[in-house]
Design an enzyme around this catalytic site. Structure first.
Site, PDB file in Angstrom:
ATOM      1  N   ASP A   1       0.347  16.120 -20.587  1.00  0.00           N
ATOM      2  CA  ASP A   1      -0.917  16.694 -20.042  1.00  0.00           C
ATOM      3  C   ASP A   1      -1.691  15.607 -18.982  1.00  0.00           C
ATOM      4  O   ASP A   1      -1.988  14.766 -19.546  1.00  0.00           O
ATOM      5  CB  ASP A   1      -1.961  16.985 -21.156  1.00  0.00           C
ATOM      6  CG  ASP A   1      -1.561  18.023 -22.091  1.00  0.00           C
ATOM      7  OD1 ASP A   1      -1.707  17.853 -23.181  1.00  0.00           O
ATOM      8  OD2 ASP A   1      -1.507  19.229 -21.506  1.00  0.00           O
TER       9      ASP A   1
ATOM     10  N   ASP B   1      -0.272  27.329 -24.976  1.00  0.00           N
ATOM     11  CA  ASP B   1      -0.620  25.681 -25.057  1.00  0.00           C
ATOM     12  C   ASP B   1      -2.232  25.724 -25.304  1.00  0.00           C
ATOM     13  O   ASP B   1      -2.985  26.239 -24.900  1.00  0.00           O
ATOM     14  CB  ASP B   1      -0.420  25.083 -23.655  1.00  0.00           C
ATOM     15  CG  ASP B   1      -0.759  23.926 -23.463  1.00  0.00           C
ATOM     16  OD1 ASP B   1      -0.700  23.212 -22.542  1.00  0.00           O
ATOM     17  OD2 ASP B   1      -1.061  23.238 -24.659  1.00  0.00           O
TER      18      ASP B   1
HETATM   19  C1  DX5 Z   1      -5.115  21.159 -23.221  1.00  0.00           C
HETATM   20  C2  DX5 Z   1      -3.784  20.823 -23.180  1.00  0.00           C
HETATM   21  C3  DX5 Z   1      -3.103  21.140 -24.018  1.00  0.00           C
HETATM   22  C4  DX5 Z   1      -3.461  20.304 -25.504  1.00  0.00           C
HETATM   23  C5  DX5 Z   1      -2.619  20.373 -26.679  1.00  0.00           C
HETATM   24  O1  DX5 Z   1      -5.923  20.895 -21.888  1.00  0.00           O
HETATM   25  O2  DX5 Z   1      -3.293  21.529 -21.826  1.00  0.00           O
HETATM   26  O3  DX5 Z   1      -1.742  20.584 -23.927  1.00  0.00           O
HETATM   27  O4  DX5 Z   1      -3.398  18.681 -25.383  1.00  0.00           O
HETATM   28  O5  DX5 Z   1      -3.389  19.807 -27.747  1.00  0.00           O
HETATM   29  P1  DX5 Z   1      -3.475  20.574 -29.134  1.00  0.00           P
HETATM   30  O6  DX5 Z   1      -2.207  20.893 -29.755  1.00  0.00           O
HETATM   31  O7  DX5 Z   1      -4.502  19.264 -29.819  1.00  0.00           O
HETATM   32  O8  DX5 Z   1      -4.499  21.734 -28.925  1.00  0.00           O
HETATM   33 ZN    ZN Z   2      -0.938  21.077 -21.943  1.00  0.00          ZN
END
Ligand code: DX5
Ligand code: ZN
Length: 242
Positions: A47, A193
């Site tokens: 990310d 996601d």
């Molecule tokens: C949110 C990101 C995601 C997030 C996923 O802005 O795009 O990829 O980090 O993390 P979890 O699985 O912890 O929600």
């Molecule tokens: Zn992400």
């Protein structure tokens, strides 16, 4: 030779998880990545946040380049105006680059430009182009872009942090997105996601998704290997029952 070998490669093994590295233990990142490889994880989700498109700032091209891993680099750009920055992420070894439709004025041009790049890891591999939509963005925005990409990601959380709750309306958005893609007779990977944990991964895997991004449920600071195996088993069990 298929014109998008990476798309074929992922299609063959989908549905699969893409593990978000945002909450990994950066002090032992090398061994954490090795654990993901041991578990059979194929995609590493990075990310990239600039603190302008969304509140947090995270990492950039230098971090991505430093990641020594056989996993494919699935780069999620949560940055303003990505057009002139794409090259640095390609040079850093991105295999998949997803940009937000909300992040620039000329999103179609961004996708056209992405098509010109060669994969730095392997020139024959190609780079998969993805569009991500925030939970508040209508699906209709994808219609003019459908000929210019290989992946659509729906965010199930508002971008900025790992560990947030899965937004329930995502399920209905996923089925509408599937319908739009099949009406257009396109071969496009669908991803989701954010907010995917041990508690809901089986339900999400039954939502006809190709790529499931999960971060803090795997890199929880306790048992990343067991977590990755649990999430992968849940996805393959759901695929068998489908
Ligand atoms: C949110 C990101 C995601 C997030 C996923 O802005 O795009 O990829 O980090 O993390 P979890 O699985 O912890 O929600
Ligand atoms: Zn992400």
């Amino acid at each position: 030779m298929p014109d998008k070998p990476l798309l074929e490669q992922i299609r063959k093994v989908s549905p699969l998880i893409s593990v978000g590295v945002l909450t990994a233990d950066l002090m032992s990142l090398g061994s954490e990545l090795k654990l993901m490889d041991t578990a059979g994880v194929k995609l590493l989700h990075v990310d990239v946040m600039d603190g302008c498109f969304c509140p947090m700032m995270t990492v950039g091209p230098a971090f991505i380049k430093a990641l020594k891993t056989p996993l494919l680099k699935d780069i999620h750009l949560m940055i303003e105006d990505p057009l002139d920055k794409l090259e640095s992420y390609v040079a850093a070894g991105a295999d998949m680059i997803t940009v937000h439709v909300e992040s620039c004025r000329h999103i179609h041009r961004v996708l056209q430009k992405l098509r010109e790049f060669t994969n730095t890891n392997d020139p024959d591999r190609g780079i998969l182009r993805g569009i991500a939509l925030n939970p508040g963005t209508p699906l209709e925005v994808i219609t003019p872009l459908i000929d210019e990409l290989e992946m659509f990601f729906l965010l199930a959380v508002n971008p900025g942090w790992g560990g947030q709750k899965f937004i329930p309306s995502t399920q209905q958005r996923l089925s509408r997105l599937r319908q739009m893609i099949s009406d257009a007779k396109k071969d496009i990977l669908v991803g989701v996601d954010g907010g995917i944990t041990r508690d809901n991964i089986a339900d999400v895997a039954r939502m006809d998704v190709d790529i499931i991004v999960t971060g803090s449920a795997v890199f929880d600071g306790k048992a990343p290997l067991d977590n990755a195996r649990f999430m992968m088993d849940a996805v393959s069990d759901a695929a068998k029952k489908a």
